[in-house]
Design an enzyme around this catalytic site. Sequence first.
Site, short mmCIF file in Angstrom:
data_model
loop_
_atom_site.label_atom_id
_atom_site.label_comp_id
_atom_site.label_asym_id
_atom_site.label_seq_id
_atom_site.Cartn_x
_atom_site.Cartn_y
_atom_site.Cartn_z
N TYR A 128 0.84 -1.20 0.00
CA TYR A 128 0.00 0.00 0.00
C TYR A 128 0.87 1.25 0.00
CZ TYR A 128 -3.82 3.17 0.86
OH TYR A 128 -4.73 4.18 0.71
N PHE A 155 -8.02 21.00 -24.82
CA PHE A 155 -8.29 19.57 -24.85
C PHE A 155 -9.50 19.32 -23.96
CE2 PHE A 155 -8.05 15.16 -23.57
CZ PHE A 155 -8.06 14.57 -24.82
N THR A 156 -10.32 18.34 -24.36
CA THR A 156 -11.63 18.12 -23.71
C THR A 156 -11.56 18.06 -22.19
OG1 THR A 156 -11.29 15.75 -24.11
CG2 THR A 156 -12.58 16.96 -25.75
N ASP A 189 1.06 19.99 -20.96
CA ASP A 189 0.34 18.73 -21.14
C ASP A 189 1.33 17.85 -21.89
OD1 ASP A 189 -1.15 16.59 -21.94
OD2 ASP A 189 -2.95 17.74 -22.36
N LYS A 196 -0.47 7.30 -23.39
CA LYS A 196 -0.03 7.69 -24.74
C LYS A 196 1.47 7.38 -24.89
CE LYS A 196 -4.18 9.58 -24.38
NZ LYS A 196 -4.45 10.95 -24.03
N ARG A 209 -13.70 14.59 -33.98
CA ARG A 209 -13.09 15.71 -33.26
C ARG A 209 -13.58 16.97 -33.95
NH1 ARG A 209 -10.42 14.00 -28.33
NH2 ARG A 209 -12.63 13.82 -28.07
N PHE A 227 -19.38 13.95 -26.22
CA PHE A 227 -18.97 13.08 -27.33
C PHE A 227 -18.86 11.62 -26.94
CE2 PHE A 227 -14.56 12.65 -25.94
CZ PHE A 227 -14.40 13.75 -25.12
#
Length: 461
Positions: free
Chosen positions: A76, A128-129, A219, A262, A386, A453
């Site tokens: 943990y 970005f969303t 980002d 990513k 998009r 979306f």
Amino acid sequence: MGRDSKRSWAEPWKVKVVEPIKMTTIEERRRALKEAGYNTFLLRSEDVYIDLLTDSGTNAMSDWQWAGMMMGDEAYAGSRNFYNLESTIREYYGFRHIVPTHQGRGAEHLLSQIMIKPGDVVPGNMYFTTTRLHQELAGATFVDVIVDEAHNPADESLFKGNVDLNKMEDLIAKVGAKKIPYVCLAATVNMAGGQPVSMANARALRDLTAKHGIKIMMDATRAVENAYFIQQREAGYANKSVREILKEFCSYTDGCTMSGKKDPLVNIGGWLAINDETIFEEARNLVVVYEGLHTYGGMAGRDMEAMARGIVESVQDDHMRARVGQVEYLGNKLIDADVPIVRPIGGHAVYLDARAFYPQLTQDQFPAQTLAAALYEDSGVRAMERGIVSAGRDPKTGKHHYPKLELVRLTIPRRVYTQAHMDVTAESVIEVYENRKKATGLKMIYEPKYLRFFQARFEVL
Ligand SMILES: *Cc1c(COP(=O)(O)O)cnc(C)c1O
């Protein structure tokens, strides 16, 4: 063949395990599409042949990463995999403090809650969303400061992800530096078509923001792909490694949010990195509330180990050359067939210009959503809208945002599909393009309140 750059982009790996995929008939696909409300997010993955919905969490891991999964320390507190991840991020990205999160939006949430006060303004090189929504939920207004070229799919500028420094200066003059907690600098810019930011632009943005005491939060989701583009396109970087370029780029920023799904070559994970001691202390405290203890942040020990190893693999020049090479292979096939796509070809995806496919449709008839549905029906290739659906509504006026770009993203998962899969994809896109006059558009019949979306439903007009 060695590293002879005269040769094509072939992958620096071979296949050890395969996963069968289902072939479907057009009747089956029509039925599946109707059931999914013409939203490719609502299709079952089982019904998809080539899945180009996203490069998020869809990566294939290497044998070294899988071996690392067996080394998971599932304690943990104080897992050794956390310390390995922390030192790997420090080494490759250069940030001082790391807070692990379950994925990118977990880091965005922490950052927004800590740094934004109601009434603040957060500039960014295109939205970005999830990033913008977390900024808005914390009380900020997002302001787009990307260069104008980014909004023109035909413009061939090499760094369409750059921040327009004049727009940035105007904004500082208008609202005052005190109202700007940080600039959100995305590298590469997903919503602009996977377009990179130049090193010169990052450096200039650093100089400008330093004068006003404004932080830059990156980002970093696809910062390695950004580094590869700098190596390929920017003067003075051709002989530097992707690894060196990445670290220099990060040095012009104060921290980052990261979706490990990513660039870092894993299926789940993320982190927040920050150099500032005080912000770090707060983030390390807040992560316990939303994600988990500060030495796991929602990830299993084995997932942290896989991500640490994925980072090491992701910055290899040979990997990046094959990764972006495959995307460019698909993009160039479409360019050769005169299919309208966003130029230059992006790092993680090829973006189809849905407005140019369907000039007969208004934006309210959802051209990009229509195109994504048509492509799935034709071949079982799944892509993502998009455009206006992703852009959502203005929280103040309740009206649709009308983005200039109306795109369909063919996103290439890392190390997953072959060149033949890219050939079939190109064949299908070309066929849908040939049939473009038949499209009649869609009507939205269900609209969720947040990030619509993902779950919106449509009917054929
Ligand atoms: C995917 C993504 C995010 C969000 O990360 P998640 O891991 O999906 O939560 C943020 N920014 C960009 C540019 C992304 O592509």
